[in-house]
Design an enzyme around this catalytic site. Structure first.
Site, short mmCIF file in Angstrom:
data_model
loop_
_atom_site.label_atom_id
_atom_site.label_comp_id
_atom_site.label_asym_id
_atom_site.label_seq_id
_atom_site.Cartn_x
_atom_site.Cartn_y
_atom_site.Cartn_z
N ASP A 162 -7.92 -7.61 0.53
CA ASP A 162 -6.94 -7.84 1.60
C ASP A 162 -7.58 -7.42 2.90
O ASP A 162 -8.41 -6.51 2.92
CB ASP A 162 -5.67 -7.01 1.39
CG ASP A 162 -5.86 -5.58 1.87
OD1 ASP A 162 -6.47 -4.78 1.13
OD2 ASP A 162 -5.45 -5.27 3.01
N CYS A 175 -6.79 -28.31 10.76
CA CYS A 175 -7.98 -29.16 10.62
C CYS A 175 -7.62 -30.60 10.32
O CYS A 175 -8.35 -31.52 10.68
CB CYS A 175 -8.91 -28.58 9.56
SG CYS A 175 -9.70 -27.05 10.13
N CYS A 177 -12.29 -28.40 5.89
CA CYS A 177 -11.04 -27.68 5.63
C CYS A 177 -9.87 -28.65 5.54
O CYS A 177 -9.84 -29.68 6.22
CB CYS A 177 -10.81 -26.66 6.73
SG CYS A 177 -9.31 -25.69 6.49
N ASP A 195 0.86 -1.17 0.00
CA ASP A 195 0.00 0.00 0.00
C ASP A 195 0.91 1.23 0.00
O ASP A 195 2.13 1.13 0.05
CB ASP A 195 -0.98 -0.04 1.17
CG ASP A 195 -0.29 0.05 2.52
OD1 ASP A 195 0.93 0.31 2.57
OD2 ASP A 195 -0.97 -0.14 3.53
N CYS A 243 -6.61 -27.52 5.96
CA CYS A 243 -5.41 -26.88 6.53
C CYS A 243 -4.76 -27.80 7.56
O CYS A 243 -5.36 -28.77 8.02
CB CYS A 243 -5.74 -25.52 7.15
SG CYS A 243 -6.42 -25.61 8.82
N HIS A 303 -5.68 -21.47 9.78
CA HIS A 303 -6.98 -21.97 9.34
C HIS A 303 -7.80 -20.86 8.69
O HIS A 303 -8.41 -21.06 7.63
CB HIS A 303 -7.77 -22.57 10.50
CG HIS A 303 -9.21 -22.75 10.13
ND1 HIS A 303 -9.63 -23.76 9.29
CD2 HIS A 303 -10.32 -22.01 10.40
CE1 HIS A 303 -10.94 -23.63 9.07
NE2 HIS A 303 -11.38 -22.58 9.74
#
Lengths: 393, 393
Positions: free
Chosen positions: B263, B306, B301, B90, B303, B332
């Site tokens: 974002d 998980c 999920c 940014d 991830c 996660h």
């Protein structure tokens, strides 16, 4: 199961394999400490990547929170923590002494107030084994009393005798065949008391023996003669575990004296405080120099942090109070200790342990090798063995 | 370089590829925020594993600490942070407004006191571009003024006009061809001011356009008409970036309205606070129920958390204040948002985005789909396009 096979010897130092239900480990080894069911900040996958072999869990912490029943409902520590390899749990004895409030020790066991909520808790040999069976580690420890330092000789003597009666009760209630119960030798820094404890403990013939009651505040000059004396009198064909130790120099000195297993919160704790372990000593990442250094923490290290990050980046993370800083420094420090024992194993296998250890120490201590360290190496070189059994394998 | 190729459309929603110097990304995409040169608690390897494509860095934070020169000495953010993929920085404008003390805005730029040490700092369009060239991201943002909410209409108008003059200065000093400078459309929640900003901004023909000045405190009922209005009037063949957004529902609504890039610190921040994102809404892991639940955070999920951990284990880590808890919940939540945009891309490709989004919302909002969300979906379905350019590819 629990077979301990010595492959190489060099003086009193030895390289061995130790068979556990969840796999074979190579000794000498350093065990990361997962006090509350996690090695602080590090995932099981990372532990496997850096060469961790056996993880320590703390009975005292886990019985208080989340409680052993919840861990048991996960199939024990491997299911709970997702670390698929071998575990060792301590008995809770040491932490009751160091963390419990208003503790009262009787022949029955220990009553104390939880450091979490002040509730009254009992810990006895029977309860310790019950909790450790629920936690499901591969190696479990006898419930012992670890006297503080300094302590009255007479107190240490009475305490070590009670520890033997507690060991008897531990063995009596133990039900699981897939857990090795290790006995703990006490006796403080007194040779005669260590001898008495050895005389009383060795007949139990447990699959491994721990050296307890050290690294509790005594000087290295007092501690190492006790390690040397005790390790030399433990059976050759069983693993020897020096509890709560240590720093890099302790691992090298302990290995010289025939110790096989170590554990300590030091690498992760000092990492969280911003210190990195290297062959050149401990690097203070909180100081100003690293802020502009573009080299890794440790040129010789293969951990994720050293392969990816500069000191400047990690120093930035520390100043910015970013979580990745304690995570990466903890990871590096654990890897450093794993690499240290790997190198020690290699040197023992090649019969060059003494030279390797001296070279390592000259650099680590910057030419100022302390006397206690020299004496440990010298004692280790003598290969004196007392009360040895025949070596298996 | 910076080619934006639309592969699929469904109403206003679209799936595209965006070519950057450090690789091609697929939009719609969610960009994790690495404010201080790290996505809090998450390693670059983990970012790659969960499907992150582009990481956001904050010019304001990095210029103050460690300073852009140090990042430049590492070859920019990829060398500094060890994340090998594309970055976006940014301009610092937004954070000067939200974090700087005693800021003074003039035609020249902004003077403010650093939130770190109170020192006086200047940020101008020229300095912002200079810093962003040193940080070396693939996409850099024009230095703009983001008025607070609520703000005086006349102030917003004067501010958006100044933002255009600053955009001109940004383009004038930009030297690197390997960085795409995105312009930012302002105008608050006022359609006529958004139109004015669009009229002044679009002629710059930057390789992408951002919708700025939203999610700063206004209601969703005010925000989404502004998103719909602005997104529909941005060129079809350029990426559209809705800055600082968002929550799962914002991603779905924004995608419906033709937004390509998002974002937000939300997934990592709410994770550190103990909340897990799921299709059933936000799971409060600080409550008592998860403490005994043996299922994963999110059955659907993939991830690390998980795949390896129960809710009971993660709830234990939270209560024990273990670092692994914020790390795993952040991981996660990022994966949840990445999976959400992946699923949206799949639905767009199949022409089933509206049905998918409605089904997702019914479950997520537990039958109580808010009016602003319905209206965003309805507007998105109409595929109204105003001021479109020809689609490339």
């Amino acid at each position: 199961m629990f077979e301990f096979d010595i492959q190489y010897r060099d003086g009193r130092a030895r390289v061995a394999t130790f068979q556990t239900p969840r796999g074979q480990v190579q000794t000498p080894m350093f065990m990361p400490v997962g006090t509350q069911g996690t090695v602080k900040g590090i995932s099981p996958q990372e532990l496997l990547e850096i060469g961790s072999q056996m993880i320590l869990g703390n009975t005292y912490h886990l019985m208080l929170r989340p409680g052993e029943k919840l861990v048991e409902a996960h199939g024990g520590l491997p299911g709970f923590t997702a670390y698929p390899g071998p575990f060792l749990t301590d008995s809770g004895g040491f932490q009751v002494m160091s963390l419990g409030h208003m503790r009262k020790i009787t022949e029955e066991g220990v009553t104390f107030k939880s450091h979490l909520d002040g509730s009254a808790v009992n810990l006895t040999p029977e309860r310790s084994i019950g909790v450790q069976e629920a936690l499901g580690a591969d190696v479990i420890m006898a419930f012992d009393e670890c006297p503080p330092y300094p302590a009255d000789r007479e107190y240490i003597r009475r305490s070590l005798e009670r520890t033997i009666r507690w060991l008897e009760r531990c063995q009596a209630v133990k039900t699981r065949d897939d857990q090795a119960l290790f006995a703990i030798v006490q006796g403080g820094v007194h040779q005669d008391l260590r001898q008495q404890s050895l005389d009383l403990t060795l007949p139990f013939g447990t699959p491994g023996f721990a050296i307890g009651g050290l690294a509790v505040g005594e000087s290295k000059e007092e501690m190492y003669p006790a390690v040397a004396f005790t390790a030399a009198r433990l059976p050759e064909n069983k693993p020897r575990y020096l509890m709560g130790v240590g720093h890099p120099e302790d691992l090298v000195a302990g290995i010289a004296l025939g110790v096989d297993m170590f554990d300590c919160v030091y690498p992760t704790r000092t990492g969280r405080f911003g210190y990195a372990l290297t062959d050149d000593g401990r690097l203070n990442m909180n100081s100003s120099a690293p802020r502009t250094q573009l080299q890794p923490l440790d040129d010789e290290c293969d951990c994720y942090a050293c392969r990816h990050y500069t000191r400047a980046y990690l120093a930035h993370l520390i100043r910015a109070e970013e979580m990745l800083a304690p995570r990466m420094l903890s990871l590096h420090n654990l890897r450093y200790l794993h690499r240290l024992v790997e190198r020690a194993r290699g040197a023992i296998a090649q019969g060059t342990f003494q030279t390797w250890a001296e070279d390592w120490a000259r650099r680590y201590f910057r030419q100022a090798i302390p006397e206690w360290f020299r004496m440990a190496l010298t004692a280790g070189a003598r290969a004196e063995t007392v009360l040895t059994n025949s070596v298996s394998g």
